[in-house]
Motif scaffolding. Structure first.
Motif, PDB file in Angstrom:
ATOM      1  N   UNK A   1       9.982   1.733   6.696  1.00 57.58           N
ATOM      2  CA  UNK A   1      11.422   1.485   6.658  1.00 57.58           C
ATOM      3  C   UNK A   1      11.804   0.194   7.382  1.00 57.58           C
ATOM      4  N   UNK A   2      10.888  -0.345   8.167  1.00 61.18           N
ATOM      5  CA  UNK A   2      11.148  -1.630   8.822  1.00 61.18           C
ATOM      6  C   UNK A   2      11.208  -2.749   7.798  1.00 61.18           C
ATOM      7  N   UNK A   3      10.388  -2.662   6.769  1.00 64.59           N
ATOM      8  CA  UNK A   3      10.346  -3.671   5.706  1.00 64.59           C
ATOM      9  C   UNK A   3       9.959  -2.946   4.422  1.00 64.59           C
ATOM     10  N   UNK A   4      10.912  -2.233   3.794  1.00 61.97           N
ATOM     11  CA  UNK A   4      10.588  -1.366   2.660  1.00 61.97           C
ATOM     12  C   UNK A   4       9.877  -2.067   1.508  1.00 61.97           C
ATOM     13  N   UNK A   5      10.112  -3.353   1.324  1.00 62.20           N
ATOM     14  CA  UNK A   5       9.491  -4.068   0.221  1.00 62.20           C
ATOM     15  C   UNK A   5       7.982  -4.174   0.325  1.00 62.20           C
ATOM     16  N   UNK A   6       7.432  -3.909   1.518  1.00 58.02           N
ATOM     17  CA  UNK A   6       5.986  -4.023   1.712  1.00 58.02           C
ATOM     18  C   UNK A   6       5.256  -2.713   1.416  1.00 58.02           C
TER      19      UNK A   6
ATOM     20  N   UNK B   1      17.258   7.594   5.794  1.00 54.83           N
ATOM     21  CA  UNK B   1      18.258   7.058   4.872  1.00 54.83           C
ATOM     22  C   UNK B   1      17.856   5.695   4.330  1.00 54.83           C
ATOM     23  N   UNK B   2      16.879   5.055   4.973  1.00 53.27           N
ATOM     24  CA  UNK B   2      16.393   3.749   4.519  1.00 53.27           C
ATOM     25  C   UNK B   2      15.236   3.865   3.542  1.00 53.27           C
TER      26      UNK B   2
ATOM     27  N   UNK C   1       0.817  -1.218   0.000  1.00 56.17           N
ATOM     28  CA  UNK C   1       0.000   0.000   0.000  1.00 56.17           C
ATOM     29  C   UNK C   1       0.848   1.263   0.000  1.00 56.17           C
ATOM     30  N   UNK C   2       0.205   2.354  -0.342  1.00 57.52           N
ATOM     31  CA  UNK C   2       0.746   3.673  -0.047  1.00 57.52           C
ATOM     32  C   UNK C   2       0.289   4.015   1.362  1.00 57.52           C
ATOM     33  N   UNK C   3       1.205   4.366   2.230  1.00 61.84           N
ATOM     34  CA  UNK C   3       0.867   4.767   3.589  1.00 61.84           C
ATOM     35  C   UNK C   3       0.709   6.279   3.637  1.00 61.84           C
ATOM     36  N   UNK C   4      -0.420   6.731   4.170  1.00 62.81           N
ATOM     37  CA  UNK C   4      -0.675   8.166   4.299  1.00 62.81           C
ATOM     38  C   UNK C   4      -0.892   8.454   5.778  1.00 62.81           C
ATOM     39  N   UNK C   5       0.035   9.163   6.402  1.00 64.98           N
ATOM     40  CA  UNK C   5      -0.047   9.404   7.833  1.00 64.98           C
ATOM     41  C   UNK C   5      -0.076  10.873   8.168  1.00 64.98           C
ATOM     42  N   UNK C   6      -0.915  11.214   9.099  1.00 64.71           N
ATOM     43  CA  UNK C   6      -1.011  12.594   9.584  1.00 64.71           C
ATOM     44  C   UNK C   6      -0.505  12.655  11.020  1.00 64.71           C
TER      45      UNK C   6
END
Length: 299
Positions: free
Chosen positions: A137-142, A219-220, A120-125
């Motif tokens: 960044x914990x698991x960029x492939x997801x 940086x990740x 997904x695209x994560x959209x956070x406010x």
């Protein structure tokens, strides 16, 4: 998606069987669905619009609810699969013994697992932007990309308070004790959760400690990340303090070209989703295009 929930009357735990989960990559669109997703000692209210579009998972501000995203979702339309949920003790979700940042990250995993949404695209406010940074960044492939709505800045607020970090922590606790009486009244506005004033304070303190050390995570970022920066005043913040907070993004922009500012808007931090939802939607479209996904039917 069919969800069958069996609750034990003597326990807060639940077993969920999810069948016919359809991902975006599959031959059929994901079904529209809403309901409760059990996780640990609680259950989260989740809404999934379904459809064949790129999934977008929305992550709320500290005490906000799903409904804050309605203008953005309406602006984007049905070219995307919109997934929203209420965090623990917010909105229609149930209370818990654990309101930590780590618990919120686990809740994201639970929602993604329950809906079957892939990349997904994560959209956070605000608080949700910090969650988006850490989860992606914990698991960029997801993650296909992220939109950071005036939050997740690597700012060490506690270090700026006269008297040092412990004085800052006590200042935050005192503030929530002072305003504890009004919290039940402002819950419907998404300004408080169904938890004690002390719990509210600890969430705030923990967030400040987490974002202060989050600089290296940028940086990740190997996917498109776009910031929406609100420049208006904010409750409890000075103009100088807010400017210092937002300036912490400058070194990140200089060293990682994948992180960019999509727009700078005049809204206040607390009103940005209501007043600048079109800019939020534009940032989602920008990330979708940069990550190779569809933009939408009404861009």
């Amino acid at each position: 998606m069919t969800t069958n929930t069996n609750m034990n009357a003597n326990s807060n735990t639940a077993k969920v069987k999810v069948t016919n989960t359809v991902t975006v990559a599959g031959p059929s669109p994901a079904p529209r669905w809403s309901g409760m997703v059990p996780v640990e000692d609680t259950a989260l209210a989740v809404t999934d619009t379904g459809g064949p579009g790129r999934p977008v998972l929305y992550l709320n501000g500290s005490y906000a609810t799903q409904r804050n995203w309605r203008p953005t979702i309406a602006e984007l339309g049905d070219g995307y699969r919109h997934i929203t949920f209420d965090e623990r003790a917010r909105g229609r979700s149930r209370t818990s013994a654990d309101y930590s940042f780590r618990a919120c990250l686990r809740d994201i995993d639970a929602v993604l697992d329950a809906t079957g949404a892939q990349r997904p695209i994560l959209v956070g406010w605000s608080y949700g932007a910090a969650l988006a940074l850490h989860h992606s960044t914990r698991d960029p492939g997801r993650t296909a990309g992220a939109v950071m709505v005036d939050g997740g800045y690597p700012w060490d607020y506690l270090a700026t308070v006269e008297g040092g970090r412990e004085a800052a922590r006590e200042q935050i606790r005192a503030m929530f004790r002072r305003f504890g009486w009004i919290m039940p009244l402002v819950r419907p506005l998404g300004l408080a959760a169904r938890m004690s004033a002390a719990a509210h304070a600890e969430i705030n303190i923990e967030l400040n400690e987490i974002v202060a050390g989050s600089g290296p995570l940028f940086d990740l970022v190997d996917f498109p990340m776009r910031y929406l920066v609100a420049t208006g005043a904010s409750l409890g913040g000075t103009a100088e303090g807010l400017a210092a907070m937002r300036a912490t993004l400058d070194p990140v922009l200089a060293r990682n070209p994948r992180v960019r500012i999509s727009a700078t808007v005049p809204s206040k931090h607390t009103t940005v989703l209501r007043k600048d939802f079109r800019a939020v939607a534009a940032a989602v479209r920008e990330v979708a295009a940069a990550s190779g996904g569809r933009v939408d039917r009404c861009a």
